[in-house]
Design an enzyme around this catalytic site. Sequence first.
Site, PDB file in Angstrom:
ATOM      1  N   LEU A  12      42.853  37.693  80.945  1.00  0.00           N
ATOM      2  CA  LEU A  12      43.236  39.017  80.486  1.00  0.00           C
ATOM      3  C   LEU A  12      43.493  38.915  78.986  1.00  0.00           C
ATOM      4  O   LEU A  12      43.920  37.864  78.496  1.00  0.00           O
ATOM      5  CB  LEU A  12      44.508  39.514  81.186  1.00  0.00           C
ATOM      6  CG  LEU A  12      44.426  39.821  82.689  1.00  0.00           C
ATOM      7  CD1 LEU A  12      45.804  40.219  83.213  1.00  0.00           C
ATOM      8  CD2 LEU A  12      43.412  40.928  82.975  1.00  0.00           C
ATOM      9  N   ASP A  13      43.255  39.992  78.250  1.00  0.00           N
ATOM     10  CA  ASP A  13      43.549  40.000  76.823  1.00  0.00           C
ATOM     11  C   ASP A  13      45.029  39.720  76.587  1.00  0.00           C
ATOM     12  O   ASP A  13      45.877  40.020  77.437  1.00  0.00           O
ATOM     13  CB  ASP A  13      43.206  41.368  76.214  1.00  0.00           C
ATOM     14  CG  ASP A  13      41.712  41.638  76.172  1.00  0.00           C
ATOM     15  OD1 ASP A  13      40.929  40.682  76.300  1.00  0.00           O
ATOM     16  OD2 ASP A  13      41.339  42.818  76.013  1.00  0.00           O
ATOM     17  N   ARG A  14      45.335  39.190  75.426  1.00  0.00           N
ATOM     18  CA  ARG A  14      46.721  38.856  75.085  1.00  0.00           C
ATOM     19  C   ARG A  14      47.675  40.027  75.336  1.00  0.00           C
ATOM     20  O   ARG A  14      48.770  39.841  75.875  1.00  0.00           O
ATOM     21  CB  ARG A  14      46.801  38.452  73.597  1.00  0.00           C
ATOM     22  CG  ARG A  14      48.205  38.085  73.135  1.00  0.00           C
ATOM     23  CD  ARG A  14      48.272  37.970  71.617  1.00  0.00           C
ATOM     24  NE  ARG A  14      48.001  39.246  70.964  1.00  0.00           N
ATOM     25  CZ  ARG A  14      48.000  39.431  69.638  1.00  0.00           C
ATOM     26  NH1 ARG A  14      48.208  38.402  68.835  1.00  0.00           N
ATOM     27  NH2 ARG A  14      47.745  40.611  69.128  1.00  0.00           N
TER      28      ARG A  14
END
Length: 215
Positions: A61-63
């Site tokens: 998942l993106d940061r």
Amino acid sequence: MSDDYNPPTDPLNVLHEDAQVIVVDKPWGLLSVPGRGEHLADCLLSRVQAAFPQALLVHRLDRDTSGVMIFAQTPHAQRHLGMQFEKRQTRKIYVARVWGRLEPKTGTVDLPLIVDWPNRPRQMVCHETGKQAVTDWRVAKYEGQTTRVKLSPKTGRSHQLRVHMLALGHSILGDPFYAEGPARDFPRMMLHSEELRLKHPEGGLSMKFRAKAPF
């Protein structure tokens, strides 16, 4: 990524654990895997491996995205789960808050994406060389000048939900790459992986994991 990486210190929130898989609720602001440089070493993978040394990465998942993320406990589980993601056999539902009034209340974005090389890691729509990217959306409710929406990606392109919402003219609130003006002035990016459905790597039982959005 800038040097001002200050990941949250929330304790690990394990949603499910068995001999094959570990499912956790990822906090926003934490990298899924280490970045380049010692200052970017802290990530969800390392935190999970501190508690479960044999844990293996399956997806990311993106940061600045929070929510459900699954790890494998064995190489067999890693291969099995990885194949489900690759063949688009998993079902993912995200919750987002976007700027403006998104209409109609349901729809599909089908716009190919490619990395915007001079501005990476930003992505952009490109009909010539982009890879297929498809997202279904359904409005949950309107909240003042914003809309709460459920997003179901049919593909797994980098920044897909963020760029598709931007393409509709409704950027995700607090998005550091794509939101502008008042849409950017929020304490976090309002994107959360709420639900993940897949088949268990041992026996093929259908399983559903959920984590409520914190916004």
